[in-house]
Design an enzyme around this catalytic site. Sequence first.
Site, short mmCIF file in Angstrom:
data_model
loop_
_atom_site.label_atom_id
_atom_site.label_comp_id
_atom_site.label_asym_id
_atom_site.label_seq_id
_atom_site.Cartn_x
_atom_site.Cartn_y
_atom_site.Cartn_z
N LYS A 149 -5.50 1.48 -0.77
CA LYS A 149 -5.21 2.07 -2.17
C LYS A 149 -6.23 3.04 -2.45
O LYS A 149 -5.98 3.85 -3.54
CB LYS A 149 -5.44 0.67 -3.23
N CYS A 150 -7.18 3.40 -1.58
CA CYS A 150 -8.06 4.29 -1.89
C CYS A 150 -8.05 5.45 -1.10
O CYS A 150 -7.65 5.73 0.09
CB CYS A 150 -9.59 3.92 -1.30
N GLY A 151 -7.72 6.74 -1.70
CA GLY A 151 -7.32 8.01 -1.23
C GLY A 151 -8.44 8.32 -0.26
O GLY A 151 -7.85 9.04 0.75
#
Length: 114
Positions: free
Chosen positions: A10-12
């Site tokens: 979920k982390c860019g």
Amino acid sequence: MKATIWHNPKCGTSRKTLAILEETDGVDVTVVEYLKDPPTRDKLAQLYADAGITPHQGLRIRGTDAKERGLPDADADTVLEAMATEPILIERPLVETDKGVALCRPQDVVLKLL
């Protein structure tokens, strides 16, 4: 070369770091979704020591209750225990290769490990 990334999909920044690893020829990537399969306290201590950072520097503040819990001012053992128990407190992504370990923020930091 083998590389292990402690990854949050979920982390860019974590996704971009993983993309660099996957797009680099000769890199065999192991992806550990640390929120599902958290590292042990001892593994975290080893990763931070190898990266040359303190557990406090690996503590995720944004989007967590770390400040409310007093973790920025706690001793290193307390921080490590909290991270091992609640992996959302681990700043990401951590990458480990034969060349070392780094907290890859920004994602281009991973290039020094390749």
